[in-house]
Each structure stands twice: as structure tokens, then as C-alpha cells.
Design a protein around this motif. Structure first.
Motif, PDB file in Angstrom:
ATOM      1  N   LEU A  30      -2.025   3.333  -8.486  1.00 27.81           N
ATOM      2  CA  LEU A  30      -1.834   2.621  -7.159  1.00 27.81           C
ATOM      3  C   LEU A  30      -0.741   3.552  -6.342  1.00 27.81           C
ATOM      4  O   LEU A  30       0.337   3.964  -7.166  1.00 27.81           O
ATOM      5  CB  LEU A  30      -1.606   1.414  -7.331  1.00 27.81           C
ATOM      6  N   TYR A  31      -0.753   3.742  -4.904  1.00 24.66           N
ATOM      7  CA  TYR A  31       0.343   4.345  -4.377  1.00 24.66           C
ATOM      8  C   TYR A  31       1.224   3.585  -3.383  1.00 24.66           C
ATOM      9  O   TYR A  31       0.686   2.732  -2.741  1.00 24.66           O
ATOM     10  CB  TYR A  31      -0.513   5.473  -3.493  1.00 24.66           C
ATOM     11  N   ALA A  32       2.443   4.069  -3.314  1.00 25.33           N
ATOM     12  CA  ALA A  32       3.207   3.324  -2.374  1.00 25.33           C
ATOM     13  C   ALA A  32       2.674   3.700  -0.827  1.00 25.33           C
ATOM     14  O   ALA A  32       2.519   4.712  -0.451  1.00 25.33           O
ATOM     15  CB  ALA A  32       4.564   3.584  -2.497  1.00 25.33           C
ATOM     16  N   CYS A  33       2.885   2.642   0.056  1.00 21.39           N
ATOM     17  CA  CYS A  33       2.656   2.893   1.608  1.00 21.39           C
ATOM     18  C   CYS A  33       3.614   2.108   2.381  1.00 21.39           C
ATOM     19  O   CYS A  33       3.264   1.343   3.080  1.00 21.39           O
ATOM     20  CB  CYS A  33       1.227   2.624   1.537  1.00 21.39           C
ATOM     21  N   PRO A  34       5.063   2.373   2.218  1.00 18.87           N
ATOM     22  CA  PRO A  34       6.113   1.675   2.676  1.00 18.87           C
ATOM     23  C   PRO A  34       5.946   2.500   4.369  1.00 18.87           C
ATOM     24  O   PRO A  34       5.577   3.724   4.319  1.00 18.87           O
ATOM     25  CB  PRO A  34       7.221   1.926   1.953  1.00 18.87           C
ATOM     26  N   ASP A  35       6.592   1.848   5.079  1.00 15.18           N
ATOM     27  CA  ASP A  35       6.822   2.506   6.503  1.00 15.18           C
ATOM     28  C   ASP A  35       7.949   3.338   6.545  1.00 15.18           C
ATOM     29  O   ASP A  35       7.785   4.645   7.339  1.00 15.18           O
ATOM     30  CB  ASP A  35       7.419   1.488   7.624  1.00 15.18           C
ATOM     31  N   SER A  36       8.606   3.288   5.539  1.00 20.37           N
ATOM     32  CA  SER A  36       9.760   4.457   5.333  1.00 20.37           C
ATOM     33  C   SER A  36      10.110   4.452   3.835  1.00 20.37           C
ATOM     34  O   SER A  36       9.818   3.453   3.136  1.00 20.37           O
ATOM     35  CB  SER A  36      10.953   4.179   6.308  1.00 20.37           C
ATOM     36  N   ILE A  37      10.994   5.339   3.394  1.00 23.50           N
ATOM     37  CA  ILE A  37      11.580   5.467   2.159  1.00 23.50           C
ATOM     38  C   ILE A  37      12.091   4.042   1.669  1.00 23.50           C
ATOM     39  O   ILE A  37      13.100   3.453   2.435  1.00 23.50           O
ATOM     40  CB  ILE A  37      12.610   6.517   1.857  1.00 23.50           C
ATOM     41  N   PHE A 105      16.757   4.362  -7.256  1.00 30.94           N
ATOM     42  CA  PHE A 105      15.480   4.960  -7.232  1.00 30.94           C
ATOM     43  C   PHE A 105      14.541   4.851  -5.935  1.00 30.94           C
ATOM     44  O   PHE A 105      14.748   3.718  -5.325  1.00 30.94           O
ATOM     45  CB  PHE A 105      14.446   4.145  -8.200  1.00 30.94           C
ATOM     46  N   MET A 106      14.368   6.040  -5.360  1.00 26.31           N
ATOM     47  CA  MET A 106      13.623   5.925  -4.044  1.00 26.31           C
ATOM     48  C   MET A 106      12.105   5.817  -4.082  1.00 26.31           C
ATOM     49  O   MET A 106      11.537   6.697  -4.914  1.00 26.31           O
ATOM     50  CB  MET A 106      14.132   7.261  -3.509  1.00 26.31           C
ATOM     51  N   VAL A 107      11.589   5.056  -3.307  1.00 26.72           N
ATOM     52  CA  VAL A 107      10.277   4.921  -3.404  1.00 26.72           C
ATOM     53  C   VAL A 107       9.631   5.405  -2.011  1.00 26.72           C
ATOM     54  O   VAL A 107       9.942   5.018  -0.702  1.00 26.72           O
ATOM     55  CB  VAL A 107       9.410   3.624  -3.193  1.00 26.72           C
ATOM     56  N   SER A 108       8.891   6.651  -2.105  1.00 31.92           N
ATOM     57  CA  SER A 108       8.412   7.257  -0.678  1.00 31.92           C
ATOM     58  C   SER A 108       7.045   7.031  -0.601  1.00 31.92           C
ATOM     59  O   SER A 108       6.328   6.601  -1.502  1.00 31.92           O
ATOM     60  CB  SER A 108       8.739   8.687  -0.670  1.00 31.92           C
ATOM     61  N   PRO A 109       6.470   7.100   0.542  1.00 32.01           N
ATOM     62  CA  PRO A 109       4.980   6.824   0.963  1.00 32.01           C
ATOM     63  C   PRO A 109       4.528   8.082   0.187  1.00 32.01           C
ATOM     64  O   PRO A 109       4.661   9.136   0.075  1.00 32.01           O
ATOM     65  CB  PRO A 109       4.974   7.316   2.361  1.00 32.01           C
ATOM     66  N   GLY A 110       3.262   7.406  -0.730  1.00 30.33           N
ATOM     67  CA  GLY A 110       2.385   8.317  -1.371  1.00 30.33           C
ATOM     68  C   GLY A 110       2.853   8.612  -2.882  1.00 30.33           C
ATOM     69  O   GLY A 110       2.067   9.055  -3.681  1.00 30.33           O
ATOM     70  N   ASP A 111       3.920   7.911  -3.174  1.00 31.80           N
ATOM     71  CA  ASP A 111       4.512   7.935  -4.614  1.00 31.80           C
ATOM     72  C   ASP A 111       3.617   7.065  -5.389  1.00 31.80           C
ATOM     73  O   ASP A 111       3.085   6.058  -4.851  1.00 31.80           O
ATOM     74  CB  ASP A 111       5.875   7.132  -4.818  1.00 31.80           C
ATOM     75  N   ARG A 112       2.890   7.259  -6.511  1.00 32.98           N
ATOM     76  CA  ARG A 112       2.381   6.648  -7.650  1.00 32.98           C
ATOM     77  C   ARG A 112       3.319   5.753  -8.242  1.00 32.98           C
ATOM     78  O   ARG A 112       4.244   5.952  -8.759  1.00 32.98           O
ATOM     79  CB  ARG A 112       1.565   7.701  -8.661  1.00 32.98           C
ATOM     80  N   ILE A 113       3.128   4.237  -8.027  1.00 24.83           N
ATOM     81  CA  ILE A 113       4.062   3.495  -8.543  1.00 24.83           C
ATOM     82  C   ILE A 113       3.155   2.296  -9.576  1.00 24.83           C
ATOM     83  O   ILE A 113       4.214   1.586 -10.061  1.00 24.83           O
ATOM     84  CB  ILE A 113       4.597   2.694  -7.312  1.00 24.83           C
ATOM     85  N   ALA A 114       2.307   2.192  -9.710  1.00 23.60           N
ATOM     86  CA  ALA A 114       1.599   1.205 -10.671  1.00 23.60           C
ATOM     87  C   ALA A 114       0.107   1.930 -10.988  1.00 23.60           C
ATOM     88  O   ALA A 114      -0.326   2.947 -10.629  1.00 23.60           O
ATOM     89  CB  ALA A 114       1.525  -0.201 -10.077  1.00 23.60           C
ATOM     90  N   GLN A 115      -0.463   0.984 -11.778  1.00 19.70           N
ATOM     91  CA  GLN A 115      -1.930   1.170 -12.244  1.00 19.70           C
ATOM     92  C   GLN A 115      -2.679  -0.032 -11.924  1.00 19.70           C
ATOM     93  O   GLN A 115      -2.198  -1.177 -12.083  1.00 19.70           O
ATOM     94  CB  GLN A 115      -2.068   1.540 -13.755  1.00 19.70           C
ATOM     95  N   LEU A 116      -4.307   0.059 -11.506  1.00 26.58           N
ATOM     96  CA  LEU A 116      -4.994  -0.906 -11.303  1.00 26.58           C
ATOM     97  C   LEU A 116      -5.966  -0.916 -12.534  1.00 26.58           C
ATOM     98  O   LEU A 116      -6.854   0.186 -12.370  1.00 26.58           O
ATOM     99  CB  LEU A 116      -5.616  -0.824 -10.027  1.00 26.58           C
TER     100      LEU A 116
END
Length: 147
Positions: A30-37, A105-116
Motif C-alpha cells: 500500500l502506498y502513501a498518498c498525503p497532500d505533502s510530506i 521518519f518522513m512519509v512522502s507521496p508514493g512511499d510503500r507504507i504497509a501491506q494489504l
């Protein structure tokens, strides 16, 4: 291998769809999709949007699990591992990350953050009784077989 179809909807136009990273992987990344970092300081937690919603068929659930590499190398994991996506939930999937590491820890759009992981479930019918069957363990709990 039996497959099922999961309908998926982008809730944010820039959302990346989950993907299996190897042929026999149990979980889709699963990929992060925040508006910003997003910034996770040590000891902090936050809900990270994925930008997607799914329609899981009745009789199945979505299990949201940590990524082992993030846990090992960065100390970042899920607060509620595994998280559950019920078959009747249609909202955006959010991942509750916690930073157990010693560095920001920085979370950027498109980072893989978990599994489904999609898994079958069965609901139970509870039967109230006065006594339960005896077992060799009975009420032996935490650490009863040693550490």
C-alpha cells in the motif's frame, strides 16, 4: 491459486494502486498518498492516507500489516497490526503508522507504507453455556509454557 476480484476506487487522483511485489507475495504493498510530506517524530503516530477505497466481497476481510523492512530498518510499524478492513467499509484506507525508531521518519507521496492481505473470514454464533470443555491447558495464560 484461487483469486477473487476486489473493486478499487481512487479517492485522490495521484493515488497509486496496491501491487504485489513478487509472484507469490501474500500481501500487496500500500502506498502513501498525503497532500505533502508527513513527518513522524520518534514516538509519534499519524494516519497516513492511501488515496484508495476498496469493495471487499462478503466472506473476506482486508488485513493491513506492517512492512518488515520499515520495522527493521526504521522502527516504523502499525499501531493496530493487523488492521482490519471489513467487507462493508467503503471509505478511504488510512494507515496508522507509529515511529518507534530514534530518528524522524518522513512519509512522502508514493512511499510503500504497509501491506494489504485479503483473507477469508467466518462470523461465529455465540452459545452461552455454564461450563466449557476441559483441556490440558485450561486457564494457563501468559508465559505458562515458559519464556
Amino acid at each position: 491459486m484461487k483469486t477473487i476480484t476486489i473493486k478499487i476506487k481512487r479517492m485522490r487522483s495521484q493515488a497509486l494502486l496496491p501491487a504485489y511485489m513478487s509472484r507469490h507475495a501474500a500481501g500487496m504493498d500500500l502506498y502513501a498518498c498525503p497532500d505533502s510530506i508527513m513527518v513522524l517524530e520518534p514516538g509519534s503516530r499519524a494516519v497516513i492516507p492511501t488515496g484508495i477505497a476498496v469493495a471487499i466481497p462478503p466472506g473476506y476481510e482486508g488485513q493491513v500489516r506492517p512492512r518488515s523492512g520499515l520495522a527493521l530498518h526504521r522502527g516504523v510499524t502499525l499501531v493496530n497490526a493487523p488492521g482490519t478492513i471489513d467487507a462493508d467499509y467503503r471509505g478511504e484506507i488510512g494507515i496508522i503508522l507509529i515511529n518507534h525508531g530514534s530518528e524522524t521518519f518522513m512519509v512522502s507521496p508514493g512511499d510503500r507504507i504497509a501491506q494489504l492481505v485479503i483473507a477469508p473470514v467466518r462470523q461465529a454464533v455465540l452459545e452461552l453455556v455454564e461450563n466449557l470443555d476441559e483441556t490440558g491447558r485450561n486457564d494457563g495464560g501468559f508465559g505458562h509454557t515458559g519464556c
